[in-house]
Scaffold this motif. Sequence first.
Motif: not given
Length: 294
Positions: A265-279
């Motif tokens: 879940w640590k990896n899934i959560i960190s990937y999810h949060l990283k994906s939210l970053f877009h410009w």
Amino acid sequence: MQARCNFCGSALCGQKYKIEHPYSHFDIYECPDCKLLFQNPLPDKKSLLKMYQEDYYTGSSSFSYEDERKAFPAYSKVWKKRVLKLKKNLKTQALKPKILDIGSSFGGLLENALGAGFDPYGIEISDYSRQYSETLLGKGKVFPDLKEASFQDSFFDAVSMIEVIEHLDNPSESLEEVYRILKKGGVFLIQTANMEGLQAKKLKEKYHYFLPGHLYYFSRQNLREKLFKIGFQKIKFFHPVEFGLLPKLQKSKAGFHSCKDYWKWKNIISYHLKSLFHWNDFCLTSSMAVYAWK
Ligand SMILES: [Zn+2]
């Protein structure tokens, strides 16, 4: 072999990568104009059909996908969210909206759509999974080929193509067909990789999305341009997908065998949060889902 871009027609496409998949080596070409990536040469129809037999779902072929039937309840956490969100985003007025899932596999999403009040239809190339989905949805609801199904104009309120567009041998033609069969105000959901995302850009030919069955590779930019050109009125992108983290965590539990697996879940959560970053078109990861309204 010289090849034309399926999206913009450019004849100047050239080789970009050589992919050395354990079971199959293939070349990836790039369009200099719209940056569409694709396998060249493309496999013929016969080899495509052969790719999606029973062994595609049992893990015994060179290129496979999980048998969703093993974990229907866990997967349903995601399917349910997706169909409810689609329903909320319809701008059509139907008492029982019609939905078409292209690449409907064993019919899991469609079964959830039925529960959410949709009238479900599917397209599935694989005889093996299509026959099973007919036991859930009944005869005459799932077809082997989109074009040959010959649906009437403006028949559907919603169409979904979840991790499927990259498998198609003529994506341009399929997108035009979806537009034709969708009602005005209907919504079209696509999920695929965004090859202009930093994740894919950095990994280059090592990116895990380069697989024998993935024939075309898209980006936010070329998909948006294509959808607008076909006639879609409004387009919205979601990163990583159009639903939240919770259903994704619930779904992942299907593959857990012991308490230790919860570390994943640590990896899934960190990937999810990283994906939210877009410009605008700059994205850290390469996951995307698209809503396009007719
Ligand atoms: Zn192009």
